[in-house]
Motif scaffolding. Sequence first.
Motif, PDB file in Angstrom:
ATOM      1  N   GLY A 148      37.406  30.391  36.221  1.00  0.00           N
ATOM      2  CA  GLY A 148      38.451  31.385  36.412  1.00  0.00           C
ATOM      3  C   GLY A 148      38.165  32.397  37.500  1.00  0.00           C
ATOM      4  O   GLY A 148      39.066  33.117  37.941  1.00  0.00           O
ATOM      5  N   TYR A 149      36.917  32.467  37.954  1.00  0.00           N
ATOM      6  CA  TYR A 149      36.553  33.390  39.023  1.00  0.00           C
ATOM      7  C   TYR A 149      37.285  32.995  40.310  1.00  0.00           C
ATOM      8  O   TYR A 149      37.316  31.828  40.689  1.00  0.00           O
ATOM      9  N   LYS A 150      37.865  33.968  40.970  1.00  0.00           N
ATOM     10  CA  LYS A 150      38.611  33.711  42.204  1.00  0.00           C
ATOM     11  C   LYS A 150      37.925  34.384  43.394  1.00  0.00           C
ATOM     12  O   LYS A 150      37.550  35.565  43.320  1.00  0.00           O
ATOM     13  N   ASN A 151      37.770  33.631  44.453  1.00  0.00           N
ATOM     14  CA  ASN A 151      37.263  34.207  45.705  1.00  0.00           C
ATOM     15  C   ASN A 151      38.416  34.943  46.376  1.00  0.00           C
ATOM     16  O   ASN A 151      39.324  34.325  46.929  1.00  0.00           O
ATOM     17  N   LEU A 152      38.395  36.245  46.283  1.00  0.00           N
ATOM     18  CA  LEU A 152      39.473  37.066  46.807  1.00  0.00           C
ATOM     19  C   LEU A 152      38.948  37.994  47.901  1.00  0.00           C
ATOM     20  O   LEU A 152      37.845  38.537  47.787  1.00  0.00           O
ATOM     21  N   THR A 153      39.756  38.185  48.930  1.00  0.00           N
ATOM     22  CA  THR A 153      39.439  39.201  49.920  1.00  0.00           C
ATOM     23  C   THR A 153      39.534  40.558  49.230  1.00  0.00           C
ATOM     24  O   THR A 153      40.580  40.903  48.677  1.00  0.00           O
ATOM     25  N   THR A 154      38.461  41.302  49.228  1.00  0.00           N
ATOM     26  CA  THR A 154      38.380  42.516  48.417  1.00  0.00           C
ATOM     27  C   THR A 154      38.007  43.718  49.263  1.00  0.00           C
ATOM     28  O   THR A 154      37.135  43.636  50.134  1.00  0.00           O
ATOM     29  N   ALA A 176      21.412  49.903  27.726  1.00  0.00           N
ATOM     30  CA  ALA A 176      20.849  48.589  28.017  1.00  0.00           C
ATOM     31  C   ALA A 176      21.926  47.572  28.376  1.00  0.00           C
ATOM     32  O   ALA A 176      21.631  46.512  28.922  1.00  0.00           O
ATOM     33  N   ASP A 177      23.179  47.912  28.084  1.00  0.00           N
ATOM     34  CA  ASP A 177      24.294  46.993  28.383  1.00  0.00           C
ATOM     35  C   ASP A 177      24.914  47.262  29.752  1.00  0.00           C
ATOM     36  O   ASP A 177      25.970  46.721  30.073  1.00  0.00           O
ATOM     37  N   LEU A 178      24.282  48.108  30.554  1.00  0.00           N
ATOM     38  CA  LEU A 178      24.872  48.491  31.834  1.00  0.00           C
ATOM     39  C   LEU A 178      25.162  47.293  32.720  1.00  0.00           C
ATOM     40  O   LEU A 178      26.255  47.156  33.275  1.00  0.00           O
ATOM     41  N   SER A 179      24.193  46.405  32.883  1.00  0.00           N
ATOM     42  CA  SER A 179      24.376  45.275  33.798  1.00  0.00           C
ATOM     43  C   SER A 179      25.522  44.379  33.335  1.00  0.00           C
ATOM     44  O   SER A 179      26.298  43.867  34.147  1.00  0.00           O
ATOM     45  N   SER A 180      25.635  44.182  32.019  1.00  0.00           N
ATOM     46  CA  SER A 180      26.729  43.358  31.495  1.00  0.00           C
ATOM     47  C   SER A 180      28.074  44.011  31.780  1.00  0.00           C
ATOM     48  O   SER A 180      29.053  43.327  32.094  1.00  0.00           O
ATOM     49  N   ALA A 181      28.137  45.337  31.671  1.00  0.00           N
ATOM     50  CA  ALA A 181      29.390  46.034  31.963  1.00  0.00           C
ATOM     51  C   ALA A 181      29.745  45.918  33.442  1.00  0.00           C
ATOM     52  O   ALA A 181      30.916  45.739  33.800  1.00  0.00           O
ATOM     53  N   ILE A 182      28.746  46.036  34.316  1.00  0.00           N
ATOM     54  CA  ILE A 182      29.003  45.849  35.749  1.00  0.00           C
ATOM     55  C   ILE A 182      29.501  44.435  36.010  1.00  0.00           C
ATOM     56  O   ILE A 182      30.431  44.219  36.807  1.00  0.00           O
ATOM     57  N   ALA A 183      28.896  43.453  35.342  1.00  0.00           N
ATOM     58  CA  ALA A 183      29.337  42.069  35.508  1.00  0.00           C
ATOM     59  C   ALA A 183      30.778  41.898  35.061  1.00  0.00           C
ATOM     60  O   ALA A 183      31.571  41.198  35.701  1.00  0.00           O
ATOM     61  N   LYS A 184      31.152  42.535  33.949  1.00  0.00           N
ATOM     62  CA  LYS A 184      32.535  42.438  33.473  1.00  0.00           C
ATOM     63  C   LYS A 184      33.504  43.043  34.485  1.00  0.00           C
ATOM     64  O   LYS A 184      34.582  42.495  34.737  1.00  0.00           O
ATOM     65  N   ALA A 185      33.116  44.179  35.051  1.00  0.00           N
ATOM     66  CA  ALA A 185      33.978  44.802  36.050  1.00  0.00           C
ATOM     67  C   ALA A 185      34.118  43.904  37.279  1.00  0.00           C
ATOM     68  O   ALA A 185      35.202  43.776  37.856  1.00  0.00           O
ATOM     69  N   PHE A 186      33.021  43.277  37.674  1.00  0.00           N
ATOM     70  CA  PHE A 186      33.070  42.382  38.828  1.00  0.00           C
ATOM     71  C   PHE A 186      33.968  41.185  38.538  1.00  0.00           C
ATOM     72  O   PHE A 186      34.761  40.764  39.388  1.00  0.00           O
ATOM     73  N   LEU A 187      33.869  40.645  37.330  1.00  0.00           N
ATOM     74  CA  LEU A 187      34.734  39.529  36.959  1.00  0.00           C
ATOM     75  C   LEU A 187      36.202  39.951  36.971  1.00  0.00           C
ATOM     76  O   LEU A 187      37.070  39.197  37.416  1.00  0.00           O
ATOM     77  N   ALA A 188      36.475  41.143  36.458  1.00  0.00           N
ATOM     78  CA  ALA A 188      37.858  41.622  36.446  1.00  0.00           C
ATOM     79  C   ALA A 188      38.403  41.763  37.855  1.00  0.00           C
ATOM     80  O   ALA A 188      39.582  41.498  38.114  1.00  0.00           O
ATOM     81  N   ALA A 189      37.542  42.188  38.779  1.00  0.00           N
ATOM     82  CA  ALA A 189      37.984  42.340  40.169  1.00  0.00           C
ATOM     83  C   ALA A 189      38.313  40.999  40.806  1.00  0.00           C
ATOM     84  O   ALA A 189      39.074  40.934  41.774  1.00  0.00           O
ATOM     85  N   HIS A 190      37.732  39.913  40.265  1.00  0.00           N
ATOM     86  CA  HIS A 190      37.939  38.593  40.852  1.00  0.00           C
ATOM     87  C   HIS A 190      38.715  37.661  39.927  1.00  0.00           C
ATOM     88  O   HIS A 190      38.635  36.443  40.059  1.00  0.00           O
ATOM     89  N   ALA A 191      39.463  38.246  39.008  1.00  0.00           N
ATOM     90  CA  ALA A 191      40.288  37.440  38.110  1.00  0.00           C
ATOM     91  C   ALA A 191      41.655  37.225  38.742  1.00  0.00           C
ATOM     92  O   ALA A 191      42.101  38.022  39.577  1.00  0.00           O
ATOM     93  N   PRO A 192      42.351  36.141  38.362  1.00  0.00           N
ATOM     94  CA  PRO A 192      43.701  35.911  38.895  1.00  0.00           C
ATOM     95  C   PRO A 192      44.622  37.067  38.541  1.00  0.00           C
ATOM     96  O   PRO A 192      44.544  37.627  37.457  1.00  0.00           O
ATOM     97  N   ARG A 193      45.481  37.430  39.479  1.00  0.00           N
ATOM     98  CA  ARG A 193      46.411  38.536  39.238  1.00  0.00           C
ATOM     99  C   ARG A 193      47.853  38.048  39.316  1.00  0.00           C
ATOM    100  O   ARG A 193      48.162  37.113  39.992  1.00  0.00           O
TER     101      ARG A 193
END
Length: 558
Positions: free
Chosen positions: A343-349, A541-558
Amino acid sequence: MDEPNSHRSPDGGGVGRFLLAAAIVLMLVAVAGATTWWMYSREPAPTAGPAPAASASQCPDADLVVAAAPEIAPVVQAAARTFDDDSSDKCGPIEVIAEEPSVTAASSVKYDVWIPSSSKWVDLAGTRGAAYDIDGEPLAHSPIVLAAPSTLADQIAKGGQASWAKLTAGVAAGQIPAVTMADAQTTTVGMLSVYAVNRAMARTTPDAGIAQLRALTLRSRLTDAAANPAKLMTRIAEDWNTNSVTAGIGVFPTTEQQLKAYQAGKHTVQLKGAPPVDGLVDADYPFAIAHNNRDAELTKRLRAAITKTSLTGAGFRTSPTPNAMPVIAEPQELLASSTMWAGYKNLTTQVLLLIDASGSMNQKITAPGGRTTTRAALLRQSGGIAAELFAEDTSVGMWFFGQPTPASPAHVEAVSFGPITGAVKGKTRREALGAAMAGYKAADNSGTPLYQSVLDGVDEMRPKVQQGAVTLVVVLTDGVDGESTFTMTQAEFMQKLTAGQDPNRPVPVLAVGYGPDVDMKALNDMSNATGGKAFAATNPADLSSAIAKAFLAAHAPR
């Protein structure tokens, strides 16, 4: 059981609907494991290559109908022909249909026997009600290897061994021109490779979130994440230009059997392969029998007719690969990883990062692994790794916000906005981001001008909005707006934020709340008002996972 003439392949859309419906989690499976093995050897050349998938039964009077993964189907078909009484009749008592396991797993059709390219497909089919029992040990095995044109192979494999972690580092540093992977939702190679990547990255750190970020680094660099392995091999075989293949396809995972089949063809573009020792997985070929199998005796005789000699002659192994890790994930977990990957999309960001530099970031915490550190130190580590995630077509800038004195501004520019590949004081912007995060410090007693910084960040990015690009503000904070000359009420902030929205030039805010003191209501409100999303890391301790979630959201289909 369905009548024999009803044995047919479902359409590909059904596969996607089944797999997407089954996957409900977006987190990667990250479990540590250890493997060692050496692969590239000169075993006898195989005689079988991928076979085309059949669209329907061609032998309605068959006593037994078998579905087999395309690469092993020729071996099974040869065994089935030994039961033919009439050599002039193309149909004997056993019909073998070459079919991708993902198609069989999603189908309402129940074959008498199923030989997929991983036992996990039987588990996945079971979640949908398909009733198969695996009979004994798998017929065959074939480990997943990393393959590349000979000119590139020596770069990814030292001493006949490769590594997912080294591959990721190489592609992130621009040393490897391309990495291609099979579709993680519909192919065994793709599904098992994603699992292996996650396991390999988990070996590099005790922090599951950082392991996730490292896995996403590889995903963000894939040239193609949905390649068809058979078509990929055909494309390489037909391309006489080694340089174009290296640049366009580069490194890709495949099975040892598929690689041997290619090598036996003596093609112009030569391929070599090596096992990723930090994440070695086996494609196994189970002999699965349907609960309503129509001929138990013929089924038993068919299994016996599939000999070890025929399997090794086709490039398969007949015993498990030494040191291959077990695929222990539950079906839903395995599909969740595959779905996230697909589901990850390569988007111009275009993204502006707002990083909290208030005094509360200096509070001590317990990091993953049990060591004592500070919020700021953990952010330096996670943020430095996150800088590798941005694709080459990203434009990015970074501000630190905090007010150590009443005369201080709400934020300072740590890295100017521009292309990630652009130059900043003699470095690439990606290098500048990494350096800025490495030098990140929070001033004691500094206030938190969160609201003013978000307003300024959105205003900064709105003129940059352009068609075909996603424009974002990503804010990371561990507290609440306050203790600064820019303090305002949430109501005042929301009124200003809402009044400044332009439907034609949207700038979503992705917010990461870090620590137990963060005002998640404020972060959720600002994100919802702009079409973004907020993520909580209540436990630091969950910081990295939260950053990963934000990154995934930025590259999700819109």
